[in-house]
Scaffold this motif. Structure first.
Motif, short mmCIF file in Angstrom:
data_model
loop_
_atom_site.label_atom_id
_atom_site.label_comp_id
_atom_site.label_asym_id
_atom_site.label_seq_id
_atom_site.Cartn_x
_atom_site.Cartn_y
_atom_site.Cartn_z
N ILE A 122 -7.26 -15.97 0.72
CA ILE A 122 -6.62 -17.17 0.25
C ILE A 122 -7.45 -17.81 -0.54
CG2 ILE A 122 -5.64 -19.69 1.62
CD1 ILE A 122 -4.73 -17.51 4.17
N ASP A 123 -8.44 -17.77 -0.08
CA ASP A 123 -9.47 -18.77 -0.96
C ASP A 123 -9.21 -18.47 -2.55
OD1 ASP A 123 -10.27 -20.28 0.53
OD2 ASP A 123 -12.08 -19.41 0.99
N LEU A 124 -9.05 -16.64 -3.08
CA LEU A 124 -8.77 -16.66 -4.38
C LEU A 124 -8.19 -16.72 -5.16
CD1 LEU A 124 -11.42 -13.35 -3.65
CD2 LEU A 124 -11.87 -15.51 -4.57
N ARG A 245 2.97 -6.04 5.33
CA ARG A 245 2.73 -6.60 4.47
C ARG A 245 1.10 -6.36 3.30
NH1 ARG A 245 5.62 -7.65 0.33
NH2 ARG A 245 5.98 -9.83 0.28
N LEU A 246 0.47 -6.62 3.73
CA LEU A 246 -0.72 -7.06 2.77
C LEU A 246 -1.02 -5.46 2.34
CD1 LEU A 246 -3.04 -8.17 2.67
CD2 LEU A 246 -4.53 -7.05 4.28
N ILE A 247 -0.36 -3.95 2.83
CA ILE A 247 -0.36 -2.72 2.18
C ILE A 247 -0.25 -3.00 0.67
CG2 ILE A 247 -0.30 -0.46 1.52
CD1 ILE A 247 -1.38 -0.74 4.68
N GLU A 248 1.07 -3.53 0.85
CA GLU A 248 2.54 -3.56 0.00
C GLU A 248 1.60 -4.55 -1.31
OE1 GLU A 248 5.92 -4.66 1.99
OE2 GLU A 248 6.63 -3.05 1.93
N MET A 249 1.66 -5.64 -0.60
CA MET A 249 1.30 -7.08 -1.39
C MET A 249 0.15 -6.39 -2.31
SD MET A 249 -0.91 -10.32 -0.91
CE MET A 249 -2.74 -9.76 -0.76
N ILE A 250 -1.17 -5.86 -2.41
CA ILE A 250 -2.61 -5.36 -3.39
C ILE A 250 -1.40 -4.10 -3.98
CG2 ILE A 250 -4.02 -4.00 -2.91
CD1 ILE A 250 -4.78 -5.22 -0.65
N ASP A 267 3.40 -16.38 -5.38
CA ASP A 267 3.99 -15.83 -4.26
C ASP A 267 3.74 -14.76 -2.99
OD1 ASP A 267 6.45 -15.98 -5.22
OD2 ASP A 267 6.50 -14.44 -6.72
N ILE A 268 1.78 -14.43 -4.02
CA ILE A 268 1.09 -13.80 -3.21
C ILE A 268 0.27 -15.06 -2.23
CG2 ILE A 268 -1.73 -13.29 -3.51
CD1 ILE A 268 -0.77 -11.74 -6.59
N VAL A 269 -0.08 -16.03 -2.72
CA VAL A 269 -0.54 -17.83 -1.77
C VAL A 269 0.57 -17.53 -0.63
CG1 VAL A 269 -0.85 -19.11 -1.36
CG2 VAL A 269 -1.83 -18.56 -3.46
N ASN A 270 1.88 -17.42 -0.43
CA ASN A 270 2.14 -17.10 0.42
C ASN A 270 3.36 -16.25 1.26
OD1 ASN A 270 3.57 -19.44 0.12
ND2 ASN A 270 5.17 -18.81 -1.82
N ASN A 274 1.46 -16.04 5.53
CA ASN A 274 1.87 -15.94 7.00
C ASN A 274 1.62 -15.18 7.63
OD1 ASN A 274 4.39 -17.63 5.68
ND2 ASN A 274 5.26 -16.41 4.60
N LEU A 275 0.81 -13.92 7.13
CA LEU A 275 -0.64 -13.10 7.10
C LEU A 275 -1.27 -13.91 8.25
CD1 LEU A 275 -0.01 -10.42 4.68
CD2 LEU A 275 0.77 -10.09 6.60
#
Length: 512
Positions: A122-124, A245-250, A267-270, A274-275
């Motif tokens: 989230i920081d990045l 959801r995290l695997i999908e995002m990466i 989109d990535i921040v959101n 949520n995770l």
């Protein structure tokens, strides 16, 4: 470099006690004491080679100083100085004593907890979201991410940033990127877009979660091929506690096609925010199980598509190479003909050429240069190996040894052709030469042209002819092997690199 002091916004000698710290992505980094604010600073100093670099750096440092976010290291000031007839530009940042994300990851003996990992991401994501309002970083990597006093991550080295939509710069100026993190389009020198950073950040997220770099290579070419054609290794192989959801995002962040990644960092921040609340959940729901299966199928399809793309690029690259090589050969003859035609008044030498054939004519005589399909070479090599294996199976019942390489392989022959007079002196023989395009080794980009010619030996049934000739495919393959080992044979084979003398000999035949 020995520097006693540097100018700051509040004084000509504001920065003192300047000591070398380390090499940076560009230039060198020094530590210094701020004599006015009583604090320690990091100063990046970059030598300037020309006016264009100076203008670009100034514009980018101006952007860097305008970035203001808790997850971006602040560029407080920039200026310039001259030393020993070299111009330098420098920028000043707070000195961070907690090290980089790389230092943090290296210090870990076990995986970072999922919740802590997401907070780091989230920081990045927030820092990059803010930066993307003005710049594309283009060199994101753990070394360029620092930990502040509170453990928050801060993105640094925005002096390397490229203005959004500016053309990707070449290796010669200010950061070509760092191999393990470079997006596919970065290797192709496409225009800078935020999608490049999103890809690099996806690689960093993978590394935060696994403590491993997904792509490892020994050479630049290996890294290039992996980024262009190799799917991201399955992150679930390294830890089983990751939400789908995290695997999908990466996976989406690191998609090979820029258009298939996220359109913005928002989109990535959101997704990450949520995770956070779900990060400590250990059980996996039925829907998660189904999503895992769906992702596995998607990954398998992507692998096939990447393999297809890699094969297509290989074929396209070979075709371009062969086209370049044949054109360079034709140009040798065209240049020589042009030199002769400048002195011929009444009748000129005629040249006719297309992409695969060239004919040169003069007063009823001509010779033609043409080539055989390059695919025949690999098929011949394959047939040779199969014949050797079949012979051993039939003779001994098993394989005693691997087939020996043919001379076509050893000589790295990639194209075969011939240049022959239009009127043959024998129904079976064409006066002229065979042509070979040979590479010195697999890394040789362009190769070299050779001429090969044959003469009847004393073992021939026919009376030896004092003429040399070319041989057509497929007979040439066998004759080339005999000739290279200098076996007693009905023909003698000779070969040499194609020089101007060889060009002149063929021209002489149609001029005499």
């Amino acid at each position: 470099m020995n520097i006693k002091s540097l100018k700051g916004p509040k004084g000509d000698n504001q920065y003192i006690e300047i000591d070398f710290f380390r090499k940076g992505g560009m230039g060198e980094i020094y530590t210094a004491s701020d004599s006015i604010n009583n604090s320690k600073k990091a100063i990046k100093i970059v030598p300037i080679e020309n006016d264009e670099e100076y203008k670009l750096l100034v514009s980018e440092f101006e952007v860097a100083t305008s970035l203001n976010h808790k997850n971006i290291i602040s560029t407080e000031y920039y200026s310039e100085f001259d030393s020993k007839n070299v111009k330098y530009i420098y920028c000043v940042m707070p000195f961070n004593t907690n090290g980089s994300l790389r230092d943090f990851l290296k210090s870990r003996s076990e995986l970072v907890g999922l919740k802590d990992s997401i907070h780091l991401m989230i920081d990045l994501a927030n820092g990059l979201k803010n930066a993307h309002l003005k710049v594309v970083h283009r060199d994101l990597k753990p070394e360029n991410i620092l930990l502040d006093q509170d453990g928050n991550l801060q993105i640094c080295d925005f002096g390397l940033a490229k203005l959004i939509d500016a053309k990707t710069r070449t290796k010669s100026f200010k950061g070509y990127g760092t191999l393990p993190y470079m997006a596919p389009e970065c290797w192709m020198f496409d225009s800078n877009t935020t999608a490049m950073d999103i890809y690099s950040l996806g690689i960093i997220f993978y590394e935060i979660l696994t403590l491993k770099q997904p792509y490892i290579g020994k050479t630049e070419q290996e890294f290039r091929d992996k980024h262009l054609y190799e799917s991201l290794p399955n992150i679930s192989n390294f830890r089983v506690d990751l939400p789908v959801r995290l695997i999908e995002m990466i996976s989406k962040m690191t998609n090979k096609r820029p258009s298939d990644r996220y359109s913005s960092m928002s989109d990535i921040v959101n997704i990450l925010e949520n995770l956070v609340d779900k990060a400590e959940e250990k059980s996996e729901s039925k829907i998660d199980s189904l999503l895992h299966k769906a992702n596995q199928k998607i990954s398998a399809t992507q692998i096939k598509e990447l393999e297809r793309q890699k094969e297509k690029e290989k074929i396209d690259s070979e075709l371009k190479f062969l086209e370049y090589s044949t054109n360079s050969l034709f140009d040798k003859f065209s240049t020589r003909v042009n030199e002769l035609n400048e002195s011929l008044e009444r009748t000129k030498i005629q040249v006719s050429r297309n992409s695969s054939q060239m004919t040169i004519s003069f007063m009823g005589k001509s010779f033609t240069i043409s080539f055989y399909p390059s695919s025949n070479i690999q098929q011949t090599i394959k047939n040779h190996k199969e014949a050797s294996l079949n012979y051993q199976k039939k003779q001994y019942g098993f394989i005693m040894q691997a087939p020996q390489a043919t001379y076509l392989e050893r000589d790295n022959v990639v194209l075969i052709g011939q240049m022959v007079l239009s009127q043959s002196f024998s129904p079976m023989k064409n006066m002229g030469y065979n042509l070979l395009l040979r590479k010195a080794n697999q890394e040789d980009l362009y190769g070299e042209w050779w001429v090969v010619w044959f003469e009847d030996s004393g073992l021939s049934r026919n009376r030896p002819l004092n003429l040399h000739y070319a041989i057509s495919i497929p007979e040439f393959y066998e004759e080339y092997e005999f000739g290279r080992i200098r076996a007693m044979h009905i023909r003698n084979m000779h070969m040499a690199t194609l020089e101007t003398e060889g060009v002149d000999k063929m021209l002489e035949k149609i001029l005499e």
